[in-house]
Design a protein around this motif. Sequence first.
Motif, PDB file in Angstrom:
ATOM      1  N   LEU A 422      11.861   2.105 -66.037  1.00 29.28           N
ATOM      2  CA  LEU A 422      11.606   0.769 -65.524  1.00 29.28           C
ATOM      3  C   LEU A 422      11.419   0.831 -64.020  1.00 29.28           C
ATOM      4  O   LEU A 422      12.234   1.413 -63.313  1.00 29.28           O
ATOM      5  CB  LEU A 422      12.778  -0.160 -65.866  1.00 29.28           C
ATOM      6  N   THR A 423      10.365   0.225 -63.522  1.00 26.04           N
ATOM      7  CA  THR A 423      10.093   0.289 -62.095  1.00 26.04           C
ATOM      8  C   THR A 423       9.446  -1.009 -61.654  1.00 26.04           C
ATOM      9  O   THR A 423       9.212  -1.915 -62.450  1.00 26.04           O
ATOM     10  CB  THR A 423       9.170   1.475 -61.769  1.00 26.04           C
ATOM     11  N   ILE A 424       9.192  -1.126 -60.368  1.00 25.25           N
ATOM     12  CA  ILE A 424       8.519  -2.290 -59.823  1.00 25.25           C
ATOM     13  C   ILE A 424       7.194  -1.853 -59.219  1.00 25.25           C
ATOM     14  O   ILE A 424       6.992  -0.682 -58.908  1.00 25.25           O
ATOM     15  CB  ILE A 424       9.394  -2.989 -58.758  1.00 25.25           C
ATOM     16  N   LYS A 425       6.302  -2.797 -59.056  1.00 28.56           N
ATOM     17  CA  LYS A 425       4.990  -2.511 -58.496  1.00 28.56           C
ATOM     18  C   LYS A 425       4.796  -3.362 -57.254  1.00 28.56           C
ATOM     19  O   LYS A 425       4.331  -4.501 -57.329  1.00 28.56           O
ATOM     20  CB  LYS A 425       3.892  -2.787 -59.518  1.00 28.56           C
ATOM     21  N   PRO A 426       5.117  -2.822 -56.093  1.00 31.31           N
ATOM     22  CA  PRO A 426       4.976  -3.605 -54.871  1.00 31.31           C
ATOM     23  C   PRO A 426       3.511  -3.881 -54.547  1.00 31.31           C
ATOM     24  O   PRO A 426       2.604  -3.166 -54.984  1.00 31.31           O
ATOM     25  CB  PRO A 426       5.614  -2.704 -53.795  1.00 31.31           C
ATOM     26  N   GLU A 427       3.300  -4.912 -53.793  1.00 35.21           N
ATOM     27  CA  GLU A 427       1.957  -5.249 -53.339  1.00 35.21           C
ATOM     28  C   GLU A 427       1.415  -4.135 -52.450  1.00 35.21           C
ATOM     29  O   GLU A 427       2.150  -3.585 -51.628  1.00 35.21           O
ATOM     30  CB  GLU A 427       2.003  -6.562 -52.569  1.00 35.21           C
ATOM     31  N   PRO A 428       0.130  -3.716 -52.604  1.00 34.21           N
ATOM     32  CA  PRO A 428      -0.413  -2.607 -51.800  1.00 34.21           C
ATOM     33  C   PRO A 428      -0.354  -2.905 -50.299  1.00 34.21           C
ATOM     34  O   PRO A 428      -0.500  -4.052 -49.869  1.00 34.21           O
ATOM     35  CB  PRO A 428      -1.861  -2.493 -52.286  1.00 34.21           C
ATOM     36  N   VAL A 429      -0.170  -1.812 -49.524  1.00 30.05           N
ATOM     37  CA  VAL A 429      -0.111  -1.915 -48.066  1.00 30.05           C
ATOM     38  C   VAL A 429      -1.429  -1.406 -47.495  1.00 30.05           C
ATOM     39  O   VAL A 429      -1.781  -0.238 -47.676  1.00 30.05           O
ATOM     40  CB  VAL A 429       1.049  -1.068 -47.492  1.00 30.05           C
ATOM     41  N   PRO A 430      -2.209  -2.240 -46.799  1.00 28.90           N
ATOM     42  CA  PRO A 430      -3.436  -1.742 -46.153  1.00 28.90           C
ATOM     43  C   PRO A 430      -3.093  -0.824 -44.991  1.00 28.90           C
ATOM     44  O   PRO A 430      -2.164  -1.090 -44.219  1.00 28.90           O
ATOM     45  CB  PRO A 430      -4.131  -3.024 -45.675  1.00 28.90           C
ATOM     46  N   LEU A 431      -3.835   0.278 -44.870  1.00 35.06           N
ATOM     47  CA  LEU A 431      -3.550   1.283 -43.848  1.00 35.06           C
ATOM     48  C   LEU A 431      -4.735   1.469 -42.918  1.00 35.06           C
ATOM     49  O   LEU A 431      -5.888   1.207 -43.276  1.00 35.06           O
ATOM     50  CB  LEU A 431      -3.218   2.625 -44.501  1.00 35.06           C
ATOM     51  N   SER A 432      -4.422   1.976 -41.730  1.00 37.57           N
ATOM     52  CA  SER A 432      -5.442   2.406 -40.784  1.00 37.57           C
ATOM     53  C   SER A 432      -4.913   3.666 -40.117  1.00 37.57           C
ATOM     54  O   SER A 432      -4.386   3.640 -39.010  1.00 37.57           O
ATOM     55  CB  SER A 432      -5.721   1.312 -39.744  1.00 37.57           C
TER      56      SER A 432
END
Length: 855
Positions: A422-432
Amino acid sequence: MPSQKVSAQLLRWSPDKELQGVFKKPEKIRPTEAIVGQKRAVEALKMGLKLYQTGFNIYVAGMAGTGRITTIRRALKQLGKSKAEIPDRCYVYNFVDPSQPVLLTFPRGKGRAFRDDVHELVRVLRAEIPKAIESSHVQRERELIIDRYQREEKKLFEDFADHLKKEGFALIQLQEGGYVAPTVFPIVGNEAVSIDYLDNLVKDGKMTAEERESKNKRYKELMSELKHVLTKARSLGKEMHLALDRLMQRSGSAVLDGLMDDLRARYSDEKVRKYLLRMKGHILKNLDVFAGKKEEEHQQGVIVLGAQRQEDHFWYYEVNLLYDQTQESGEEGEVPIVEENNPSYVNIFGATEYNVGPGNYWTTDFRYIKAGSLLRADGGYLIVNALDVLRRPLVWDQLKRVLKKMELIIQQPETYYQFAPLTIKPEPVPLSVKVIMIGPSWLYRLLYAYEEDFAKTFKVLADFDVTMPLSSDSVEKFAAVLRSVCGRGKLREFSSEGLVAMVEYGIEESGQRDRISTRFSYITDVLRESDYWAGQDGSAQIERKHVERALEAKRERHRLTEEHVQRLIEEGVILIDSKGSRIGQINALSVYQIGHVSFGKPSRVTATTAIGREGVINIEREAKMSGPTHDKGVYILTGYLRHKYSQREPLNLTASLCFEQSYGGIDGDSASSTEIYAILSSLSGIPIRQDMAVTGSVNQMGDIQPIGGVNEKIEGFYDVCKAQGLTGTQGVMIPVQNERHLMLRKDVTEAVKKGKFHIYSVSNIDEGIELLMRKPAGKMGKNAEYPSGTVHGEVMKRLREMNESVAKLMEKGMAKAIHDEEAKKPKKAQRTEVKSKVKVKTKAKVKKTARKRKR
């Protein structure tokens, strides 16, 4: 063109007039922090660092010790302030879907402020909401609400009881276990009895069956009416609880509205304001938690494996600040630079950690999301080692995905799911972020050829060279780097001769006299060791003797294997001749590599030849102890023999080649010319000098080609000759192209100057033949023949004899076959056929003899 004896002046580099000025006053050379000898790599690196577009990540290629890391660090320092705004990122609880935490983005430094503001809000609410809820006027209103609904409920049941009484029934409260439920009982006489008791009255004659049926029918109707009454009572209870909740929310809102409005006013981002609005709604629905009640319904929202044990009821409102830029990156606007020395999956991409609570139950939520190196390097640069990345499971595949989309989803690697499904799916983090990957050149070529996405992801190559051209300018820059190292490391300054010795070592490391090494990591190590020996001598400067002592000490530390091999040669365990001559035997030269130190030693190569059609047999290959390059050299050798001797007649030859006493395998083609000499000696019967050792590869036309490790090979054979006794005729034969690579030890150079040892350079096999066999090689005439008395002539003569022997053997075999065939026929026919065949063979033999005479 005969072989040339290499003069002693060409055996070791010495400074010319142009360089004398650099060495006169080394203290006047200014130290430098610049990268020396890597112009191409530095320009590529600068372009790659400033071209901040997707896919323009940088692969820094080259050998270790060429200053790759140092160059990257200095180039990054020169970038100045970052133009991009580096945000703070926080994960918060998702009040709609707890399994998908919400990502909030703030300007630099504001993420920490938001976390503190929310924490302060919860602290104030925990103190003020209980006061508001428990105030006297709220409690009075609460009591009034409860009293009003209780009165309505009481009246509802009283009216129903009166209705039952008129019908001859009563409302009775029955307790079943811990639950009290109202029910309808008929009244018989003045007593309320169970509906089942009517059957007993009928049996006793106290009630007729018709009366009982009438009572049962009315009982069912009244029970139906009771259900409606209970439904109305429950509705009253719900209305009461809703009224109490509204009272609680009004009371809580009196405290919450002002605080929340003030908080929302500080943040203009719509996503943040939306989160605060949902947070407010959640607080209002759970005011009893702030009042100190711990109810199980408030423990929802945590993904657990097993039963849940949550102690802090306010964890929903925490803010997980992934990375505080203000604490790590120093001054505002400074470019983040992260060197990840342990590029594991978790260290680079971050992870969702699991908390093992009481009872070994695993829990996780948005608070356990942890940042990795990629997120810490956001807005800047991440430096990793290519080999380390490829060695770690799942890292390369995930890195490609992140750099393609430039967004990061922080999750545990897939292999972790079997332990924590069981896990969670965090919202994606935009990178630069720009990744700088450091690795060897061969790995870049391999990835470019076989990894489809590599060329799209790492579009910039900064390739570091290991040498630079030798000139007064490069020597001065070389010395400037050494002076810089002396200054930083508080080492002694070097004298004029000490500097010359260091430059000699740099040239020796480069492998040729017209270039100097740029692997300053190894060169400065020698400088530090030289400073140590200068200190042992109590010298104020680093002199030549200290540099030479440091180099000798370094070689001594790695000389155990070399001494072991040398001792075996001196004791006669490994058979090497350095005097006399032998047929089919020659001294080849090999190089042993141990770490950064290499040394050369001779090996005995033997060749035997006989009649046959197997061609050249490589015994090493047959024993599976030969590498592909060595096999190629043997095949080239076969091509040379065909080119030289098989223009008019077939090559009926079987030759076997062997590196005697070789037990660890062999590779390389530097012994291909050596093997040719051994075969030609075996064919011609002319002995080869054993006081000479040979190295050099060859092509099919007989041209000698350059090889590597020429200095180590020469020094190795010199050590053997010295141990067995120098005769004044001993020496080494090298390709002419390797003259520019000579940088021999001083003792070898001195022996050459005194005529005790010799070094010859050759450009083709014929030159080597004349030096090794002391006979002319011979040139092919127009009739494809070689002069008699020459080496090639003797070889051709032997090959022709072999061909004639083969022809005779074939004739004998044919005659025997004919005889066996004739034995099966009648005697008269046999005599006739034999006579005719003999006549034909005699005529053919006469014609062949006539052709030979004409020649």
